[in-house]
Enzyme design. Structure first.
Site, short mmCIF file in Angstrom:
data_model
loop_
_atom_site.label_atom_id
_atom_site.label_comp_id
_atom_site.label_asym_id
_atom_site.label_seq_id
_atom_site.Cartn_x
_atom_site.Cartn_y
_atom_site.Cartn_z
N ASP A 148 -18.90 -74.87 1.18
CA ASP A 148 -17.81 -74.93 0.31
C ASP A 148 -18.34 -75.33 -1.15
O ASP A 148 -19.34 -76.29 -1.06
CB ASP A 148 -16.84 -75.81 0.57
CG ASP A 148 -15.87 -75.21 2.18
OD1 ASP A 148 -16.46 -73.98 2.36
OD2 ASP A 148 -15.33 -76.03 2.75
N LYS A 149 -17.69 -74.88 -2.03
CA LYS A 149 -18.20 -75.18 -3.25
C LYS A 149 -18.15 -76.69 -3.53
O LYS A 149 -19.32 -77.15 -4.07
CB LYS A 149 -17.10 -74.70 -4.49
CG LYS A 149 -17.32 -75.42 -5.90
CD LYS A 149 -16.13 -74.72 -7.01
CE LYS A 149 -16.28 -75.28 -8.12
NZ LYS A 149 -15.25 -74.89 -8.98
#
Length: 336
Positions: A148-149
């Site tokens: 995830d970011k």
């Protein structure tokens, strides 16, 4: 492969059994995936005894008693659509087949809606510009897993078709029959009741919010194993948080974040799955609360990556410490 493409010649032995052209080539030219070979056949780039064949299902039948030569004209990789960008990368290891990097929080892996550039792919296209041989005929890095970011940690990316296929197969197998391991460390609210446990709960898109995932009976199988490594006390001396290590048996979107929230112990700082626990910050000391606010993201880090090298077959292992922001929170939780 050079910039002008390549011509590959393979010989079908006289004693070979009749088979489909694409399937036969997949065994003779293992550096290419079967789908890539099918594309080359349809493009008219494959000849048998000098005759062009454009049907992947064409039956190759060696009836003359002599060996048969098949030639594949491989075009140079097409330039990647994303733009190469000079974005700093923390390279842990690199060779001709792959690159292992430490992804920082805040870096998106793939270009997409709202993030057309400034991603890990853009950075890799710049960093690996002279060493990408083409994934599926396109000059691009082979992404086989994602973070995830706002999750930091270790990622491996393929630089060749052969490496991409091997790594993709390993990640699809999730270590059931191979050496693949992915380990994560997270700081969570509260302390799970068991030191060791397994969360087996299917995950699907949330019907209320398609950008969120949720535990749902009709979802895809998802299994997370975890161990409670350490517990931390808050302002009144009672347990308020824990350090857990997670191993994935499946690889669903947001899996660890969703599973830990599902058992009532969401990750500290998680703005999506831990938002309902913000009020618990009153249980922290002033220093702990300030450190959590400074973190500004989920306290989740991919610290372990083990896989079989796609060329040598050797088991390679990489480990990573918490980055400075999570380490600062950990130190305030332990009182150090």
């Amino acid at each position: 492969m050079n910039g002008n493409g390549d011509v590959i010649s393979v010989t079908v032995p006289a004693e070979a059994d009749e088979d489909r052209l694409d399937r036969m080539l997949a065994g003779l030219v293992p550096q290419f995936s079967r789908s890539r070979l099918q594309t080359l056949i349809r493009e008219g780039r494959v000849t048998i005894g000098g005759r062009t064949i454009v049907e992947p299902k064409y039956r190759v039948n060696v009836t003359s008693g002599a060996d048969t030569e098949i030639t594949i004209s491989v075009p140079p990789p097409k330039p990647a659509t994303p733009e190469p960008q000079d974005i700093p990368l923390d390279v842990v290891y690199e060779d001709d087949a792959l690159i292992v990097i430490e992804k920082p929080a805040g870096l998106v892996v793939h270009p997409g809606a709202g993030t057309p550039n400034g991603t890990l792919v853009n950075a890799l296209l710049h960093h690996c510009a002279d060493s990408l041989s083409g994934i599926g005929g396109v000059e691009r890095p082979g992404i086989v897993h994602r973070l995830d970011k706002d999750t930091s940690g270790l990622m491996v990316v393929a630089k060749t078709d052969t490496a991409h296929r091997s790594l993709a197969e390993q990640f699809a197998d999730h270590g059931r029959t191979g050496v693949l391991e992915r380990g994560y460390r997270a700081l969570v609210w509260g302390v799970p009741p068991r030191k060791y446990d397994t969360i087996d709960a299917a995950i699907a898109r949330s019907p209320q919010n398609p950008e969120r995932m949720a535990v749902r009976a009709n979802g895809r199988n998802a299994i997370t194993h975890y161990e409670v490594v350490q517990t931390f006390s808050g302002a009144d001396g009672s347990p308020v948080a824990g350090l857990v290590e997670c191993r994935l048996e499946t690889g669903r979107t947001h899996q660890i974040r969703v599973h830990l929230a599902h058992i009532g112990h969401p990750i500290l700082g998680d703005p999506v799955y831990g938002a309902g626990f913000r009020s618990k910050s009153r249980l922290l000391t002033d220093l702990q609360r300030k450190s959590l606010e400074t973190l500004g993201r989920q306290a989740l880090h991919a610290y372990l990556l083990v896989f079989a090298h796609p060329v040598s077959g050797e088991t390679v292992r990489f480990e990573s410490d918490f980055p400075a922001d999570i380490q600062a929170l950990l130190e305030t939780l332990t009182g150090t």
